[in-house]
Design a protein around this motif. Sequence first.
Motif, PDB file in Angstrom:
ATOM      1  N   ALA A   1      55.211  34.668  56.835  1.00 14.99           N
ATOM      2  CA  ALA A   1      55.848  35.902  57.300  1.00 14.99           C
ATOM      3  C   ALA A   1      55.359  37.123  56.528  1.00 14.99           C
ATOM      4  O   ALA A   1      55.076  38.162  57.112  1.00 14.99           O
ATOM      5  CB  ALA A   1      57.363  35.771  57.189  1.00 14.99           C
ATOM      6  N   ASN A   2      55.243  37.015  55.207  1.00  9.26           N
ATOM      7  CA  ASN A   2      54.795  38.149  54.388  1.00  9.26           C
ATOM      8  C   ASN A   2      53.550  37.811  53.584  1.00  9.26           C
ATOM      9  O   ASN A   2      53.234  38.508  52.612  1.00  9.26           O
ATOM     10  CB  ASN A   2      55.918  38.583  53.443  1.00  9.26           C
ATOM     11  N   ALA A   3      52.856  36.753  53.953  1.00 10.14           N
ATOM     12  CA  ALA A   3      51.633  36.383  53.231  1.00 10.14           C
ATOM     13  C   ALA A   3      50.553  37.429  53.464  1.00 10.14           C
ATOM     14  O   ALA A   3      50.455  38.015  54.546  1.00 10.14           O
ATOM     15  CB  ALA A   3      51.153  35.015  53.692  1.00 10.14           C
ATOM     16  N   GLU A   4      49.743  37.676  52.446  1.00  8.86           N
ATOM     17  CA  GLU A   4      48.663  38.648  52.588  1.00  8.86           C
ATOM     18  C   GLU A   4      47.488  38.314  51.678  1.00  8.86           C
ATOM     19  O   GLU A   4      47.650  37.682  50.624  1.00  8.86           O
ATOM     20  CB  GLU A   4      49.146  40.071  52.303  1.00  8.86           C
ATOM     21  N   PHE A   5      46.322  38.729  52.128  1.00  8.22           N
ATOM     22  CA  PHE A   5      45.076  38.606  51.370  1.00  8.22           C
ATOM     23  C   PHE A   5      44.637  40.026  51.074  1.00  8.22           C
ATOM     24  O   PHE A   5      44.373  40.804  51.984  1.00  8.22           O
ATOM     25  CB  PHE A   5      44.046  37.861  52.207  1.00  8.22           C
ATOM     26  N   ALA A   6      44.560  40.363  49.796  1.00  6.45           N
ATOM     27  CA  ALA A   6      44.371  41.765  49.428  1.00  6.45           C
ATOM     28  C   ALA A   6      43.592  41.878  48.123  1.00  6.45           C
ATOM     29  O   ALA A   6      43.218  40.875  47.502  1.00  6.45           O
ATOM     30  CB  ALA A   6      45.733  42.444  49.283  1.00  6.45           C
ATOM     31  N   ILE A   7      43.348  43.118  47.714  1.00  4.90           N
ATOM     32  CA  ILE A   7      42.733  43.400  46.414  1.00  4.90           C
ATOM     33  C   ILE A   7      43.800  43.969  45.495  1.00  4.90           C
ATOM     34  O   ILE A   7      44.451  44.968  45.818  1.00  4.90           O
ATOM     35  CB  ILE A   7      41.560  44.388  46.549  1.00  4.90           C
ATOM     36  N   THR A   8      43.986  43.332  44.348  1.00  2.00           N
ATOM     37  CA  THR A   8      44.957  43.774  43.353  1.00  2.00           C
ATOM     38  C   THR A   8      44.306  43.749  41.976  1.00  2.00           C
ATOM     39  O   THR A   8      43.747  42.724  41.578  1.00  2.00           O
ATOM     40  CB  THR A   8      46.194  42.851  43.344  1.00  2.00           C
ATOM     41  N   ASN A   9      44.365  44.881  41.292  1.00  2.00           N
ATOM     42  CA  ASN A   9      43.774  44.989  39.953  1.00  2.00           C
ATOM     43  C   ASN A   9      42.323  44.531  39.903  1.00  2.00           C
ATOM     44  O   ASN A   9      41.896  43.835  38.972  1.00  2.00           O
ATOM     45  CB  ASN A   9      44.602  44.198  38.938  1.00  2.00           C
ATOM     46  N   GLY A  10      41.579  44.897  40.921  1.00  6.94           N
ATOM     47  CA  GLY A  10      40.154  44.582  40.961  1.00  6.94           C
ATOM     48  C   GLY A  10      39.827  43.167  41.365  1.00  6.94           C
ATOM     49  O   GLY A  10      38.657  42.760  41.305  1.00  6.94           O
ATOM     50  N   ASN A  11      40.820  42.381  41.797  1.00  4.71           N
ATOM     51  CA  ASN A  11      40.611  40.993  42.200  1.00  4.71           C
ATOM     52  C   ASN A  11      41.077  40.762  43.625  1.00  4.71           C
ATOM     53  O   ASN A  11      42.032  41.389  44.088  1.00  4.71           O
ATOM     54  CB  ASN A  11      41.375  40.042  41.281  1.00  4.71           C
ATOM     55  N   LEU A  12      40.412  39.840  44.313  1.00  7.02           N
ATOM     56  CA  LEU A  12      40.924  39.342  45.585  1.00  7.02           C
ATOM     57  C   LEU A  12      42.041  38.364  45.284  1.00  7.02           C
ATOM     58  O   LEU A  12      41.890  37.466  44.441  1.00  7.02           O
ATOM     59  CB  LEU A  12      39.822  38.626  46.363  1.00  7.02           C
ATOM     60  N   VAL A  13      43.184  38.549  45.948  1.00  4.01           N
ATOM     61  CA  VAL A  13      44.326  37.666  45.722  1.00  4.01           C
ATOM     62  C   VAL A  13      44.919  37.244  47.057  1.00  4.01           C
ATOM     63  O   VAL A  13      44.934  38.005  48.024  1.00  4.01           O
ATOM     64  CB  VAL A  13      45.418  38.341  44.865  1.00  4.01           C
ATOM     65  N   LEU A  14      45.392  36.010  47.101  1.00  7.60           N
ATOM     66  CA  LEU A  14      46.135  35.493  48.247  1.00  7.60           C
ATOM     67  C   LEU A  14      47.565  35.260  47.794  1.00  7.60           C
ATOM     68  O   LEU A  14      47.804  34.499  46.853  1.00  7.60           O
ATOM     69  CB  LEU A  14      45.516  34.186  48.752  1.00  7.60           C
ATOM     70  N   LEU A  15      48.511  35.936  48.448  1.00  8.51           N
ATOM     71  CA  LEU A  15      49.922  35.830  48.107  1.00  8.51           C
ATOM     72  C   LEU A  15      50.682  35.197  49.264  1.00  8.51           C
ATOM     73  O   LEU A  15      50.430  35.513  50.426  1.00  8.51           O
ATOM     74  CB  LEU A  15      50.504  37.218  47.804  1.00  8.51           C
ATOM     75  N   ASN A  16      51.616  34.318  48.940  1.00 12.83           N
ATOM     76  CA  ASN A  16      52.416  33.714  49.999  1.00 12.83           C
ATOM     77  C   ASN A  16      53.577  34.628  50.385  1.00 12.83           C
ATOM     78  O   ASN A  16      53.667  35.766  49.923  1.00 12.83           O
ATOM     79  CB  ASN A  16      52.906  32.318  49.591  1.00 12.83           C
ATOM     80  N   GLY A  17      54.478  34.143  51.226  1.00 14.63           N
ATOM     81  CA  GLY A  17      55.561  34.979  51.748  1.00 14.63           C
ATOM     82  C   GLY A  17      56.507  35.518  50.702  1.00 14.63           C
ATOM     83  O   GLY A  17      57.153  36.555  50.908  1.00 14.63           O
ATOM     84  N   THR A  18      56.604  34.843  49.549  1.00 14.48           N
ATOM     85  CA  THR A  18      57.475  35.326  48.462  1.00 14.48           C
ATOM     86  C   THR A  18      56.669  36.018  47.378  1.00 14.48           C
ATOM     87  O   THR A  18      57.156  36.207  46.262  1.00 14.48           O
ATOM     88  CB  THR A  18      58.274  34.155  47.861  1.00 14.48           C
TER      89      THR A  18
ATOM     90  N   GLU B   1      37.470  48.341  36.809  1.00 18.36           N
ATOM     91  CA  GLU B   1      37.585  49.290  37.909  1.00 18.36           C
ATOM     92  C   GLU B   1      38.519  48.716  38.974  1.00 18.36           C
ATOM     93  O   GLU B   1      38.286  47.634  39.498  1.00 18.36           O
ATOM     94  CB  GLU B   1      36.213  49.585  38.518  1.00 18.36           C
ATOM     95  N   HIS B   2      39.590  49.435  39.290  1.00 21.92           N
ATOM     96  CA  HIS B   2      40.566  48.935  40.240  1.00 21.92           C
ATOM     97  C   HIS B   2      40.532  49.683  41.562  1.00 21.92           C
ATOM     98  O   HIS B   2      40.512  49.084  42.632  1.00 21.92           O
ATOM     99  CB  HIS B   2      41.969  49.008  39.636  1.00 21.92           C
ATOM    100  N   ASN B   3      40.493  50.999  41.499  1.00 19.69           N
ATOM    101  CA  ASN B   3      40.588  51.805  42.715  1.00 19.69           C
ATOM    102  C   ASN B   3      39.303  51.816  43.542  1.00 19.69           C
ATOM    103  O   ASN B   3      39.328  52.131  44.727  1.00 19.69           O
ATOM    104  CB  ASN B   3      40.977  53.241  42.368  1.00 19.69           C
ATOM    105  N   SER B   4      38.177  51.506  42.916  1.00 20.27           N
ATOM    106  CA  SER B   4      36.891  51.608  43.610  1.00 20.27           C
ATOM    107  C   SER B   4      36.363  50.262  44.091  1.00 20.27           C
ATOM    108  O   SER B   4      35.220  50.162  44.527  1.00 20.27           O
ATOM    109  CB  SER B   4      35.849  52.242  42.673  1.00 20.27           C
ATOM    110  N   VAL B   5      37.179  49.234  44.028  1.00 21.21           N
ATOM    111  CA  VAL B   5      36.733  47.889  44.407  1.00 21.21           C
ATOM    112  C   VAL B   5      37.033  47.617  45.876  1.00 21.21           C
ATOM    113  O   VAL B   5      38.153  47.857  46.347  1.00 21.21           O
ATOM    114  CB  VAL B   5      37.408  46.816  43.523  1.00 21.21           C
ATOM    115  N   VAL B   6      36.030  47.115  46.592  1.00 16.61           N
ATOM    116  CA  VAL B   6      36.191  46.711  47.990  1.00 16.61           C
ATOM    117  C   VAL B   6      35.585  45.325  48.174  1.00 16.61           C
ATOM    118  O   VAL B   6      34.762  44.882  47.367  1.00 16.61           O
ATOM    119  CB  VAL B   6      35.518  47.702  48.970  1.00 16.61           C
ATOM    120  N   ALA B   7      35.993  44.637  49.223  1.00 11.76           N
ATOM    121  CA  ALA B   7      35.424  43.332  49.568  1.00 11.76           C
ATOM    122  C   ALA B   7      34.859  43.420  50.972  1.00 11.76           C
ATOM    123  O   ALA B   7      35.582  43.738  51.924  1.00 11.76           O
ATOM    124  CB  ALA B   7      36.486  42.248  49.477  1.00 11.76           C
ATOM    125  N   VAL B   8      33.557  43.141  51.117  1.00  9.92           N
ATOM    126  CA  VAL B   8      32.850  43.326  52.379  1.00  9.92           C
ATOM    127  C   VAL B   8      32.330  41.985  52.895  1.00  9.92           C
ATOM    128  O   VAL B   8      31.743  41.203  52.144  1.00  9.92           O
ATOM    129  CB  VAL B   8      31.666  44.299  52.211  1.00  9.92           C
TER     130      VAL B   8
END
Length: 338
Positions: free
Chosen positions: A103-120, A133-140
């Motif tokens: 329901a609330n799971a997401e795949f995102a960038i946090t603190n310069g890392n790719l992270v997978l978070l579950n619904g909680t 570098e945190h703000n300038s990080v992207v995943a392509v």
Amino acid sequence: MIPMMFQIIPSSFVMLLFFLIFLSLNSSVSFGQELSIGDQIGANKTITIGVTIVSSGGKFELGFFTPNNGSSYYIGTWYKNISPQTVIWVANRHLPLSFSEMANAEFAITNGNLVLLNGTKQLIWSTNIDSTEHNSVVAVLGNDGNFVLRDCSNSTSRVLWQSFDHPSHTFMPGSRTDYNKNTNSTRYITSWRSSEDPSPGPYTVEINPTNGQFRAMWNRTEEYWNSGSTWDGDSFSSVPYNIPNTTVNYTYVNDDNEVYYFSPLVISRFVIDVTGEMKQFTWLDSSKQWNVFYLQPAQHCDVYAYCGAFGTCNLRSTSVCRYSGELRIFKSGLLNHF
């Protein structure tokens, strides 16, 4: 006593109920109908259920998927326009998400890392790198299928992490299997446990650090196939036939720093199957299907534990595998291994 209509409903149940209603009402994020948000994720772009990114050339797609319509969810990369779905990389192989966690799971960038978070919002998987570098990080997602985390703080974007360095069961053109002599580390591919389960299975393909041979292993302890150590510029000595150079051209390098094996960009993939067989596929656009043009070992019974720990392999039998008088048959075209 609280009347039935006013009894407190657990918040987790309410979240799941709203999630189900949301999926049924919003066709843009229903199963099989993904909403693409470009070819990258960043500070303001995340992947949730039904949301994907697609490489700029439209060849590859990355998002949540369920293998063979199973009940577990994974983040992975697959060919965008090829059916059935052909997955080449999986992030959370060891820890899938259940439907109730989506329901609330997401795949995102946090603190310069790719992270997978579950619904909680519990951490399921991460690239786990040191990033200042945190703000300038992207995943392509590239058109070669490589998913690259980059630091774009200056004109020359720096690669922080890439999926080609952490392969699953598929060796893609442009990626490579290698052994680093300086760090004593090996990059290898590992079979899925079954066609419905991408968790690491018992079979691997890797470089032998002792002699530089390309080899197949069971549990990384038993070698059941190797390429031979002699490379003639086109193939290894133990490969029974050459792969046509017009289709795939492999390069083998063995120097003071490393040993590696790779191929340039073509529509092809090298897979270590759940059966322990190594298969090279090319895509036939005329028939819209994958063609297996290379397979090793050539005989099923040459694969270590092909029939599992308690089975007997017999090529003269139509069933191939027998288990103490009990016959286990193929499931989804692939053997079940126990």
